[in-house]
Design an enzyme around this catalytic site. Structure first.
Site, PDB file in Angstrom:
ATOM      1  N   LYS A 191       0.823  -1.214   0.000  1.00 60.10           N
ATOM      2  CA  LYS A 191       0.000   0.000   0.000  1.00 60.10           C
ATOM      3  C   LYS A 191       0.855   1.262   0.000  1.00 60.10           C
ATOM      4  O   LYS A 191       0.407   2.330  -0.437  1.00 60.10           O
ATOM      5  CB  LYS A 191      -0.997   0.001   1.155  1.00 60.10           C
ATOM      6  CG  LYS A 191      -0.389  -0.184   2.539  1.00 60.10           C
ATOM      7  CD  LYS A 191       0.135   1.082   3.177  1.00 60.10           C
ATOM      8  CE  LYS A 191       0.809   0.784   4.496  1.00 60.10           C
ATOM      9  NZ  LYS A 191       1.394   1.997   5.125  1.00 60.10           N
ATOM     10  N   THR A 248      -3.321   5.604   4.532  1.00 62.71           N
ATOM     11  CA  THR A 248      -2.018   6.039   4.038  1.00 62.71           C
ATOM     12  C   THR A 248      -2.134   6.923   2.808  1.00 62.71           C
ATOM     13  O   THR A 248      -1.311   7.824   2.608  1.00 62.71           O
ATOM     14  CB  THR A 248      -1.138   4.813   3.731  1.00 62.71           C
ATOM     15  OG1 THR A 248      -1.187   3.902   4.823  1.00 62.71           O
ATOM     16  CG2 THR A 248       0.299   5.223   3.499  1.00 62.71           C
TER      17      THR A 248
END
Length: 336
Positions: A191, A248
């Protein structure tokens, strides 16, 4: 639990040390630089990586690896991924026979292409089922502020995962368990690649539609590689997948997102890296992910274009048309 050692005093390591020590657990935080450890111990704060949070009396900081490891019932490993093996070799002589090992680092080792738990077991072969991995949408500052969030702990041994889960759960930090170590570790690592791209999207002003589409296709890319490596595809719909991805990609607190914004503004990668003491894991994970993709014969167009931006100075404006004009495909191709 009587005592815990946290190996690595960056923002996330310090946050986990705070979480444990606030529960009354005797916690020792290790910094590889003795002089910085001494400063933190004296000032009762990590002013470099997590300023504004005073250490409880139950938290001690040391620059001596033996002090952080000997006699501890659990170690939390929170070092940069490319330093994990080196730090394991440092602590190995002092490790107890029954010490639990929790990996909280997110990355893939360049060269070996091993996940963090694989490196731990390789360097410390007797640890076996005592190893687990923590992941999820856990931005350090928000966790330190005790804002509510959730995380997942993955272990091949159910009772070990439950033991960790019980230890870490608080009124603001809810922990679930999983047996899919591969999926949890790859989701948490990959990610960061997508977060750099999301930061570029923000910096270029492409808007929310583009960002949502980019994140969704990024998740598909993560899932394709994860499934090829043996992960459960449903893991990427959970906290270590879409949960961590959203946090994120969306937050200004994300180091990888900030790096992407700076790339979009025209800064060079080396200049960005030299100007910050925090590690943006997505940079090195991009290289490792593409090598894994070749191993498993998986397409990763986002990681490929981002690699060109990072390491070959491709203008981010030119990377977007390359992604948009690829041949159309089925949305779930390579996943199910």
């Amino acid at each position: 639990m009587v005592s815990v050692g946290v190996i690595g005093s960056g923002a996330w390591g310090t946050t986990l040390a705070l979480l444990l020590s606030r529960k009354g657990i005797a916690t020792t935080l290790w910094d590889h630089r003795p002089e910085r450890a001494a400063t933190m111990q004296q000032r009762r704060e990590n002013s470099d990586f997590l300023p504004g949070f005073r250490f409880p009396d139950t938290l001690r900081v040391t620059g001596q690896i033996a002090e952080a490891v000997q006699g501890k019932e659990m170690l939390v490993l929170v070092t940069p991924s490319q330093k994990m093996r080196e730090n394991l070799r440092l602590l190995a002589p002092y490790l107890g026979e029954k010490t639990l090992l929790l990996n909280a680092s997110k990355g893939i080792e360049i060269g070996s292409l091993k996940r963090m738990s694989e490196i731990i077991v390789e360097e410390l072969p007797t640890t076996g089922e005592r190893v687990a991995t923590l992941s999820g949408p856990n931005l350090s500052r928000e966790v330190a502020q005790e804002k509510p969030t959730a995380a997942v702990i993955a272990s091949t041994a159910y009772d070990v995962a439950v033991e960790y889960r019980t230890l870490l759960t608080t009124s603001s930090f809810r922990v679930y368990n999983s047996h899919d170590v591969v999926g949890v570790e790859l989701g948490g690592s990959l990610k960061n690649i997508i977060a750099i791209g999301a930061g570029i999207n923000d910096g270029l002003g492409y808007g929310d539609n583009a960002k949502a589409a980019f994140m969704t296709r990024g998740l598909a890319e993560i899932s394709r590689l994860g499934v090829a490596a043996g992960a459960n595809p449903l893991t990427f719909a959970g906290l270590a997948g879409i949960g961590d991805l959203i946090a994120t990609c969306a937050s200004d607190l994300s180091r990888n997102n900030r790096l992407g914004r700076r790339l979009a503004a025209g800064e060079k990668l080396n200049d960005i890296l030299q100007s910050t003491h925090s590690v943006a894991e997505g940079v090195w994970t991009t290289q490792a992910a593409l090598q894994l993709a070749r191993r498993y014969n998986v397409e990763m167009p986002i990681a490929h274009q981002l690699s060109l931006v990072l390491f070959e100075e491709l203008d981010p404006h030119k990377a977007v048309p390359e992604l948009m004009l690829r041949d159309p495909k089925g949305e779930l191709e390579g996943i199910i």
